[in-house]
Motif scaffolding. Structure first.
Motif: not given
Length: 276
Positions: A171-194
């Motif tokens: 579900d495209s809209e649901g996928t987008a909402e899930l992405y926004v919900l967990v964005l702080p965790l995604l940003d944290q994992a992205f920062s680990e890439l250095g």
């Protein structure tokens, strides 16, 4: 005697007037004219006394009870990055009706693997380890046209059908909402890439943009094999990034389906990010 004569005359005249008047008003033999009526006037009824009544004061309305405050839902608290697999699994499974989604989310460290794969695609690379479970099964099939030239066998495209079917089921809209919900965790994992520059959002849209640039090839796709690996005969195709060439190997129909779904999710992501 002569001296009392005027008085006697006055008394006689007065008696005469009385007699005449008595004859006229007392009736005698004459009838009372018919026009004469006796009118009886009504006796007015006594007016009752006016008694001023002071209206009783209306009782003051009882104060309405104050409405009970609505229960406040507790704010959603994200788990730690290392403990986020359960949330991601439940979220993705709820967004798809395809049974194959359970296989996709059976791995561990889902957020870090997604971030690593997305960053690789944004740079044109294919990071196989994070998505090894998504790799097609079976050999890459070609048809030999002559000693130096080959063509992709259309049967090779079928290996990607399951991947595209599962991806399309999201579900495209649901996928987008899930992405926004967990964005702080995604940003944290992205920062680990250095990485010195960039962000998770920019990286994701860059990766989607690269995949949308892949041309949809109708007809025969010719290859050469100078050493071990196959290469595209068309130099323009060979200059594409490894991630883009991987999409071509999916076949024209799967490429169109993948790009259509990516465009849909991309639009939903932009709306979700603007409204949050």
């Amino acid at each position: 005697m002569l001296s009392n004569k005027p008085m006697l005359l006055a008394i006689g005249a007065g008696l005469l007037v009385i007699l005449i008047a008595g004859t006229f008003f007392l009736g005698g033999d004459q009838e009372v004219p018919e026009t004469t009526q006796i009118v009886t006037l009504p006796i007015p009824e006594p007016t009752p006394p006016v008694v001023e009544v002071t209206p009783e004061a209306e009782p003051e309305p009882e104060p309405e009870p104050e409405p009970e405050p609505e229960p406040v839902e507790p704010a959603f608290v994200l788990p730690l990055l290392n403990d986020s697999d359960g949330l991601i699994r439940d979220g993705l499974v709820s967004l798809s009706r395809h049974e194959g989604m359970n296989q996709w989310v059976a791995v561990n460290d889902l957020i870090r693997k997604f971030v690593g794969f997305t960053n690789g695609v944004s740079e044109g690379r294919v990071v196989r380890n994070p998505v090894e479970i998504l790799a097609p099964r079976g050999a890459f099939l070609v048809s030999q046209l002559d000693e130096e030239t080959y063509a992709i066998d259309p049967r090779s495209y079928d290996r990607y059908d399951l991947f595209v079917n599962i991806f399309e089921s999201l579900d495209s809209e649901g996928t987008a909402e899930l992405y926004v919900l967990v964005l702080p965790l995604l940003d944290q994992a992205f920062s680990e890439l250095g990485l010195p520059n960039g962000s998770m959002n920019k990286t994701l849209f860059a990766a989607i943009g690269r995949l949308l640039e892949v041309p949809v090839l109708a007809g025969e796709v010719r290859l050469t094999r100078p050493v071990v690996m196959y290469e595209f005969e068309d130099e323009a195709l060979e200059r594409l990034s490894p991630a883009q060439k991987q999409v071509i190997r999916m076949g024209p129909i799967n490429t169109q389906r993948l790009q259509r779904k990516l465009s849909e999710i991309s639009r939903a992501l932009r709306v979700a990010l603007e409204t949050n």
